[in-house]
Design an enzyme around this catalytic site. Structure first.
Site, PDB file in Angstrom:
ATOM      1  N   GLU A 247       7.682  -2.273 -14.752  1.00 41.29           N
ATOM      2  CA  GLU A 247       6.412  -2.517 -14.069  1.00 41.29           C
ATOM      3  C   GLU A 247       6.580  -3.646 -13.044  1.00 41.29           C
ATOM      4  O   GLU A 247       5.868  -3.700 -12.056  1.00 41.29           O
ATOM      5  CB  GLU A 247       5.307  -2.861 -15.088  1.00 41.29           C
ATOM      6  CG  GLU A 247       3.911  -2.622 -14.533  1.00 41.29           C
ATOM      7  CD  GLU A 247       2.811  -2.671 -15.593  1.00 41.29           C
ATOM      8  OE1 GLU A 247       2.272  -1.615 -15.952  1.00 41.29           O
ATOM      9  OE2 GLU A 247       2.493  -3.780 -16.060  1.00 41.29           O
TER      10      GLU A 247
ATOM     11  N   GLY B 272      -0.342  -9.263 -16.970  1.00 37.41           N
ATOM     12  CA  GLY B 272      -0.463  -8.577 -18.265  1.00 37.41           C
ATOM     13  C   GLY B 272       0.848  -8.538 -19.033  1.00 37.41           C
ATOM     14  O   GLY B 272       0.911  -8.853 -20.222  1.00 37.41           O
ATOM     15  N   ARG B 273       1.918  -8.187 -18.332  1.00 40.13           N
ATOM     16  CA  ARG B 273       3.207  -8.022 -19.033  1.00 40.13           C
ATOM     17  C   ARG B 273       3.890  -9.359 -19.331  1.00 40.13           C
ATOM     18  O   ARG B 273       4.980  -9.391 -19.907  1.00 40.13           O
ATOM     19  CB  ARG B 273       4.129  -7.089 -18.236  1.00 40.13           C
ATOM     20  CG  ARG B 273       4.324  -7.489 -16.783  1.00 40.13           C
ATOM     21  CD  ARG B 273       4.999  -6.386 -15.979  1.00 40.13           C
ATOM     22  NE  ARG B 273       5.069  -6.700 -14.557  1.00 40.13           N
ATOM     23  CZ  ARG B 273       4.108  -6.451 -13.678  1.00 40.13           C
ATOM     24  NH1 ARG B 273       2.971  -5.894 -14.084  1.00 40.13           N
ATOM     25  NH2 ARG B 273       4.269  -6.743 -12.412  1.00 40.13           N
TER      26      ARG B 273
ATOM     27  N   LYS C 103      -4.659   6.496 -12.683  1.00 41.37           N
ATOM     28  CA  LYS C 103      -5.901   6.078 -13.365  1.00 41.37           C
ATOM     29  C   LYS C 103      -7.108   6.618 -12.607  1.00 41.37           C
ATOM     30  O   LYS C 103      -8.066   7.115 -13.209  1.00 41.37           O
ATOM     31  CB  LYS C 103      -6.010   4.549 -13.372  1.00 41.37           C
ATOM     32  CG  LYS C 103      -5.127   3.828 -14.343  1.00 41.37           C
ATOM     33  CD  LYS C 103      -5.507   2.337 -14.335  1.00 41.37           C
ATOM     34  CE  LYS C 103      -4.428   1.472 -14.920  1.00 41.37           C
ATOM     35  NZ  LYS C 103      -4.674   0.042 -14.784  1.00 41.37           N
TER      36      LYS C 103
ATOM     37  N   LYS D 152      -7.182  -7.904 -20.317  1.00 43.71           N
ATOM     38  CA  LYS D 152      -7.384  -8.903 -19.273  1.00 43.71           C
ATOM     39  C   LYS D 152      -8.605  -8.519 -18.428  1.00 43.71           C
ATOM     40  O   LYS D 152      -9.460  -9.333 -18.134  1.00 43.71           O
ATOM     41  CB  LYS D 152      -6.115  -8.973 -18.421  1.00 43.71           C
ATOM     42  CG  LYS D 152      -6.151 -10.014 -17.339  1.00 43.71           C
ATOM     43  CD  LYS D 152      -4.804 -10.074 -16.629  1.00 43.71           C
ATOM     44  CE  LYS D 152      -4.926 -10.898 -15.361  1.00 43.71           C
ATOM     45  NZ  LYS D 152      -3.699 -10.940 -14.589  1.00 43.71           N
TER      46      LYS D 152
ATOM     47  N   HIS E 241      23.772   7.874 -33.589  1.00 45.55           N
ATOM     48  CA  HIS E 241      23.767   9.236 -34.125  1.00 45.55           C
ATOM     49  C   HIS E 241      22.863  10.141 -33.297  1.00 45.55           C
ATOM     50  O   HIS E 241      22.420  11.183 -33.755  1.00 45.55           O
ATOM     51  CB  HIS E 241      23.329   9.203 -35.591  1.00 45.55           C
ATOM     52  CG  HIS E 241      24.263   8.366 -36.419  1.00 45.55           C
ATOM     53  ND1 HIS E 241      25.413   8.883 -36.974  1.00 45.55           N
ATOM     54  CD2 HIS E 241      24.258   7.039 -36.703  1.00 45.55           C
ATOM     55  CE1 HIS E 241      26.062   7.904 -37.597  1.00 45.55           C
ATOM     56  NE2 HIS E 241      25.382   6.773 -37.444  1.00 45.55           N
TER      57      HIS E 241
ATOM     58  N   GLU F  29      -8.600   3.257 -21.888  1.00 48.71           N
ATOM     59  CA  GLU F  29      -8.098   3.530 -23.242  1.00 48.71           C
ATOM     60  C   GLU F  29      -8.644   2.477 -24.219  1.00 48.71           C
ATOM     61  O   GLU F  29      -9.109   2.794 -25.320  1.00 48.71           O
ATOM     62  CB  GLU F  29      -6.561   3.468 -23.274  1.00 48.71           C
ATOM     63  CG  GLU F  29      -5.849   4.550 -22.468  1.00 48.71           C
ATOM     64  CD  GLU F  29      -5.614   4.146 -21.011  1.00 48.71           C
ATOM     65  OE1 GLU F  29      -6.355   3.275 -20.490  1.00 48.71           O
ATOM     66  OE2 GLU F  29      -4.704   4.722 -20.401  1.00 48.71           O
TER      67      GLU F  29
END
Ligand code: F6P
Length: 546
Positions: free
Chosen positions: A353, A267-268, A512, A206, A384, A212
């Site tokens: 978030e 974003g999410r 960040k 965005k 398990h 990254e």
């Protein structure tokens, strides 16, 4: 006094929590054989059973009263009509507009955003058709066989989860791959088997500043150049999804091949925008539209249904009740459906978030828990691994079980086995097994009295562990769209009741900013700007590398 505390229902719920501290789910079921009929509902292709929570009519009506006092109905209306409910960033929150299949006009700052949405959907369709039909060619004239999405967080988790979930619907015209981690291992591994001439990179960010993503995109660009030796190839092999035209163009991507989104898409919550491009490339645009339609169905349900018949509202309020009653601080999401392998990761970002906040809308510190710690994995694997704690641990972890009536890839005998476990687990968590029952079992096995008494406490399951069950007809695009939107609206509802701003994410910024400074220290500048631990660790890292 916090807004929430001003509601009489909040106080009533604290009292009810005291009253029900020792109520056992087993007894609630014994008392009322209509409990499942009363506390379950069907919405689209999803059966939502919430009867295995310690709720009564009285508890539910107090929860609905609380939601009413917190003006949930008004908040829903404000979101849908484009009010700037992301108050700390002064933005509307309109992921619902991205899937507004009814196409009713929606004005933000005097502009009908539906025109923008529809234009972008048309651009996406055109592009998707070109790539999938083989009309779009790479620099050497070969068709695209592999799409690599480069993005992180909301620009990765959604497309990754949905393409995995719906792989049974793919025709394999193109394969999809995802790179999110700045750890070079991931980009190296994803690119190793691919042929640069036939790869299309979707750089999804965005902001187009996320370090990254930018690092990975640059590496991918270098990888392409090492084979194409011509800058013009970038335009054929890179497209972008972003709001930042300048940065996209500086990267060398043709802005004609830039798909846009808007500041009112978080974003999410962006999977419904052009961030969903890899989904459409992988499945075809019609399937992507089905996903949107499923979410739209759920949007209408959420807006129109009364609280007592509203799945996202009930799911949200039960979460709040479980944290009051049991002090539950986490929520485990357990899909019993291989396609939903990444569903928990996706909801983890959406929930934590959004609602991992410590102050209310006016900036006052809240004195109640907000977002639970959301975790989990495929339930059958979890059985398990960590289910021991769910059944007998000293904490209560409310669980959402998600399964399907039909497998998307039936293999004889498997789905029945899987679903037997699915049903058994919610029953076991709820009922447990009492001392008397364990004693009986051990006697039947022929153990003597001493052996029985020694083993007994270890084998008792107290039960009374709450769970929700979401039973889908099957994982198809429309049902998946509805399921995702169900959780989105659940998160929204909880944010409204807790009176927090669910749509900013200031908490991700500090780390960040520090990382930027530390990167220049790692790359040469001296390190003494931090505390002794951080200085010591960086120095140690640098000394071993030197
Ligand atoms: O750092 C968190 C975050 O901003 C998320 O909210 C977002 O989904 C992700 O990073 C990626 O951001 P972008 O799409 O701008 O690269």
């Amino acid at each position: 006094m916090l807004k929430l505390e001003q509601s009489d229902y909040w106080q009533q719920l604290q009292d009810l929590a005291q009253i029900h501290r020792n109520t056992h789910l087993r007894d609630l079921f014994a008392r009322d054989n209509q409990r499942f009929q009363k506390y379950s509902l069907g919405v689209q292709n999803i059966l939502f059973d919430y009867s295995k929570n310690c709720i009564t009519d009285e508890v539910l009506s107090a929860l609905f009263g609380l939601a009413k006092d917190m003006d949930l109905t008004g908040a829903i209306e404000r979101m849908y009509r484009g009010d700037k409910i992301n108050t700390t960033e002064n933005r509307a929150v309109l992921h619902t507009a991205l899937r507004n299949r009814g196409n009713a006009p929606l004005l933000v700052d005097g502009i009908n955003v539906m025109e923008q949405v529809n234009d972008e959907l048309a651009n996406m369709r055109q592009f998707v058709d070109k790539v999938r039909s083989g009309e779009w060619l790479g620099y050497s004239g070969k068709r695209i066989t592999d799409v690599v999405n480069i993005g992180i967080g909301g620009s990765n988790l959604g497309p990754k989860m949905v393409t995995q979930a719906l792989s049974a619907y793919a025709d394999n015209k193109v394969r999809v791959h995802f790179i999110s981690n700045v750890d070079g291992v991931e980009v190296a591994e994803v690119l190793r088997p691919l042929h640069p001439e036939q790869v299309l990179f979707v750089v999804a960010s965005k902001t187009f500043t996320t370090s990254e993503t930018m690092t990975n995109a640059q590496t991918a660009r270098n990888w392409l150049m090492a084979s194409a030796f011509d800058e013009r190839a970038v335009k054929k092999h890179f497209v972008a999804v972003s709001t930042n035209t300048k940065a996209v163009s500086e990267f060398g991507i043709d802005t004609e091949h830039m798909f846009t989104m808007w500041d009112w898409v978080g974003g999410r919550y962006s999977i419904w925008s052009a961030i969903g491009l890899p989904i459409a490339l992988y499945l075809g645009f019609d399937q992507f539209e089905e996903l949107l339609t499923g979410a739209y169905d759920m949007d209408q349900h959420f807006r129109d249904q009364p609280m007592a018949n509203n799945a996202p509202v009930i799911l949200a309020l039960i979460g709040i009740w479980n944290s009051l009653l049991h002090g539950a601080q986490s929520l485990v999401i357990l899909p019993y459906d291989q396609p939903l392998e990444s569903f928990t990761d996706y909801i983890q970002q959406a929930d934590m978030e959004s609602n991992g906040k410590h102050v209310d809308q006016t900036g006052n510190r809240v004195n109640y828990p907000t977002s639970p710690v959301v975790w989990g994995q495929l339930g059958i694997d979890g059985q398990h691994a960590f289910y021991q704690l769910l059944h007998q641990g000293n904490v209560i972890v409310p669980a959402d079980f998600i399964g399907s009536v039909e497998s998307s890839t039936p293999v004889r005998g498997h789905h029945e086995n899987l679903m037997a476990n699915f049903f058994a687990q919610t029953e076991a968590l709820m009922n447990g097994i009492s001392e008397d029952q364990v004693r009986e079992q051990l006697q039947a096995q022929g153990l003597n009295q001493q052996e029985i008494e020694a083993l007994l406490p270890h084998k008792v399951h107290e039960g009374n562990r709450p769970s929700n069950t979401l039973l889908l007809k099957r994982v198809d695009p429309r049902t998946l769209g509805a399921l995702i939107a169900l959780y989105e609206h659940k998160i929204f509802t909880q944010g409204v009741v807790w009176d927090i701003c669910s749509f900013d994410q200031w908490g991700v910024e500090l780390g960040k900013t520090l990382a930027k400074g530390i990167l220049s220290e790692i790359n040469g500048e001296s390190t003494n700007a931090h505390d002794s631990s951080t200085n010591g660790l960086i120095d140690y890292f640098k000394s071993l590398r030197a």
